[in-house]
Design a protein around this motif. Structure first.
Motif, mmCIF file in Angstrom:
data_model
loop_
_atom_site.group_PDB
_atom_site.id
_atom_site.type_symbol
_atom_site.label_atom_id
_atom_site.label_comp_id
_atom_site.label_asym_id
_atom_site.label_seq_id
_atom_site.Cartn_x
_atom_site.Cartn_y
_atom_site.Cartn_z
ATOM 1 N N GLU A 67 17.351 4.248 12.266
ATOM 2 C CA GLU A 67 18.163 5.083 13.153
ATOM 3 C C GLU A 67 18.387 6.460 12.547
ATOM 4 N N ASN A 68 18.460 7.457 13.394
ATOM 5 C CA ASN A 68 18.792 8.841 13.018
ATOM 6 C C ASN A 68 17.800 9.485 12.062
ATOM 7 N N MET A 69 16.590 8.940 11.977
ATOM 8 C CA MET A 69 15.564 9.514 11.102
ATOM 9 C C MET A 69 14.240 9.589 11.838
ATOM 10 N N GLU A 70 13.529 10.681 11.582
ATOM 11 C CA GLU A 70 12.188 10.842 12.135
ATOM 12 C C GLU A 70 11.214 10.610 10.976
ATOM 13 N N ILE A 71 10.333 9.614 11.130
ATOM 14 C CA ILE A 71 9.364 9.327 10.072
ATOM 15 C C ILE A 71 8.168 10.256 10.253
ATOM 16 N N LEU A 72 7.808 10.965 9.189
ATOM 17 C CA LEU A 72 6.755 11.974 9.268
ATOM 18 C C LEU A 72 5.368 11.461 8.875
ATOM 19 N N ASN A 73 5.293 10.259 8.296
ATOM 20 C CA ASN A 73 3.985 9.698 7.948
ATOM 21 C C ASN A 73 3.235 9.305 9.216
ATOM 22 N N SER A 74 1.903 9.260 9.135
ATOM 23 C CA SER A 74 1.080 8.862 10.271
ATOM 24 C C SER A 74 1.424 7.423 10.662
ATOM 25 N N PRO A 75 1.652 7.151 11.965
ATOM 26 C CA PRO A 75 2.115 5.823 12.383
ATOM 27 C C PRO A 75 1.121 4.684 12.121
ATOM 28 N N ARG A 76 -0.162 4.968 12.004
ATOM 29 C CA ARG A 76 -1.163 3.897 11.852
ATOM 30 C C ARG A 76 -1.417 3.492 10.399
ATOM 31 N N ILE A 77 -0.804 4.176 9.437
ATOM 32 C CA ILE A 77 -1.031 3.850 8.024
ATOM 33 C C ILE A 77 -0.393 2.494 7.695
ATOM 34 N N PRO A 78 -1.170 1.575 7.080
ATOM 35 C CA PRO A 78 -0.591 0.281 6.694
ATOM 36 C C PRO A 78 0.352 0.412 5.500
ATOM 37 N N LYS A 138 0.807 -1.223 0.000
ATOM 38 C CA LYS A 138 0.000 0.000 0.000
ATOM 39 C C LYS A 138 0.840 1.273 0.000
ATOM 40 N N MET A 139 2.099 1.174 0.403
ATOM 41 C CA MET A 139 3.004 2.333 0.430
ATOM 42 C C MET A 139 4.346 1.948 -0.150
ATOM 43 N N LYS A 140 4.878 2.819 -1.007
ATOM 44 C CA LYS A 140 6.167 2.518 -1.624
ATOM 45 C C LYS A 140 7.275 3.459 -1.155
ATOM 46 N N ALA A 141 6.918 4.480 -0.355
ATOM 47 C CA ALA A 141 7.921 5.444 0.108
ATOM 48 C C ALA A 141 7.492 6.041 1.448
ATOM 49 N N LEU A 142 8.472 6.521 2.200
ATOM 50 C CA LEU A 142 8.216 7.165 3.491
ATOM 51 C C LEU A 142 8.847 8.555 3.495
ATOM 52 N N LYS A 143 8.161 9.490 4.139
ATOM 53 C CA LYS A 143 8.678 10.850 4.281
ATOM 54 C C LYS A 143 9.449 10.906 5.603
ATOM 55 N N VAL A 144 10.712 11.311 5.522
ATOM 56 C CA VAL A 144 11.556 11.348 6.722
ATOM 57 C C VAL A 144 12.221 12.710 6.891
ATOM 58 N N LYS A 145 12.606 12.989 8.137
ATOM 59 C CA LYS A 145 13.345 14.212 8.453
ATOM 60 C C LYS A 145 14.651 13.759 9.094
ATOM 61 N N THR A 146 15.765 14.203 8.499
ATOM 62 C CA THR A 146 17.064 13.773 8.997
ATOM 63 C C THR A 146 18.168 14.715 8.524
ATOM 64 N N LEU A 147 19.350 14.520 9.068
ATOM 65 C CA LEU A 147 20.523 15.272 8.612
ATOM 66 C C LEU A 147 21.010 14.649 7.298
ATOM 67 N N PRO A 148 21.572 15.454 6.388
ATOM 68 C CA PRO A 148 22.021 14.933 5.089
ATOM 69 C C PRO A 148 22.944 13.714 5.166
ATOM 70 N N LYS A 149 23.803 13.648 6.207
ATOM 71 C CA LYS A 149 24.745 12.518 6.285
ATOM 72 C C LYS A 149 24.049 11.183 6.539
ATOM 73 N N PHE A 150 22.784 11.199 7.023
ATOM 74 C CA PHE A 150 22.062 9.955 7.292
ATOM 75 C C PHE A 150 21.131 9.547 6.151
ATOM 76 N N LEU A 151 21.059 10.358 5.102
ATOM 77 C CA LEU A 151 20.212 10.012 3.955
ATOM 78 C C LEU A 151 20.734 8.740 3.306
ATOM 79 N N LYS A 152 19.829 7.880 2.842
ATOM 80 C CA LYS A 152 20.251 6.664 2.150
ATOM 81 C C LYS A 152 19.298 6.377 0.992
ATOM 82 N N GLU A 153 19.710 5.456 0.128
ATOM 83 C CA GLU A 153 18.947 5.183 -1.091
ATOM 84 C C GLU A 153 17.546 4.663 -0.823
ATOM 85 N N SER A 154 17.407 3.851 0.229
ATOM 86 C CA SER A 154 16.083 3.308 0.547
ATOM 87 C C SER A 154 16.037 2.842 1.998
#
Length: 194
Positions: free
Chosen positions: A161-172, A123-139
């Motif tokens: 680790e080192n990322m805050e997920i911004l999507n609603s936690p209850r979304i499947p 149902k979801m193919k991507a997640l919106k995250v907030k992080t520092l550039p050094k912690f960004l990764k391909e997937s």
């Protein structure tokens, strides 16, 4: 992480007329913001292709006027009729400044529910995250080996680790549903027991 290099030229003339002229020459106007100053530039449509037409998360290294800017794709605008790329917004990566990015989600493992005859619905193919550039990764990888029939995995189950997920936690994110054939087999088995 994969980095794409884009050679650009600084834009001197701004506005609709100048942008229209650039597009007629096969160039795409763009803006880099989020750093010390906003940079308006232009590059060929072909230079943006590997960054725009992909499902992967990538970093763009834009070279304008002898300077290099590490950026991520923030927004795109396409022509309503021809569907050609009209404008690109890039966000400059500043070391100590958090960025919001959309990272692809990779589900790994063979779910137990699929082995039992169920069907995997993503149902979801991507997640919106907030992080520092050094912690960004391909997937973001998530193991779904233990996912059983009629179970689902939600955003709150993703641990990074080192990322805050911004999507609603209850979304499947994904679920294993029972197939019609499996339902019929269960119904026949229940009739046989009576």
């Amino acid at each position: 992480m994969k980095t794409i290099t884009i050679e650009g030229q600084l834009r001197t003339e701004l506005g609709k007329k100048a942008a229209r002229q650039l597009r007629s020459e096969g160039k795409v106007p763009g803006v880099i913001y989020g750093g010390a100053k906003e940079i308006s530039f232009t590059a060929t449509a072909a230079a943006f292709k590997p960054l725009v037409y992909t499902g992967e998360f990538q970093v763009a290294e834009v070279k304008v006027d002898g300077q290099s800017y590490k950026c991520i794709l923030k927004d795109l605008q396409f022509d309503k009729v021809s569907d050609s790329l009209n404008h690109v917004d890039l966000l400059e990566l500043v070391e100590d400044k958090k960025v919001i990015a959309t990272l692809p989600l990779r589900l790994t493992g063979a779910p137990a529910g699929v082995k039992a005859g169920g069907k995997l619905i993503v149902k979801m193919k991507a997640l919106k995250v907030k992080t520092l550039p050094k912690f960004l990764k391909e997937s973001i990888e998530m193991d779904i080996t233990n996912l059983d029939l009629n179970e689902n995995v939600r955003v709150e189950d993703v641990k990074v680790e080192n990322m805050e997920i911004l999507n609603s936690p209850r979304i499947p994110i994904a679920s294993i549903v029972m197939t019609r054939q499996l339902k019929q087999e269960e119904a026949e088995a229940a009739k046989g027991k009576k």
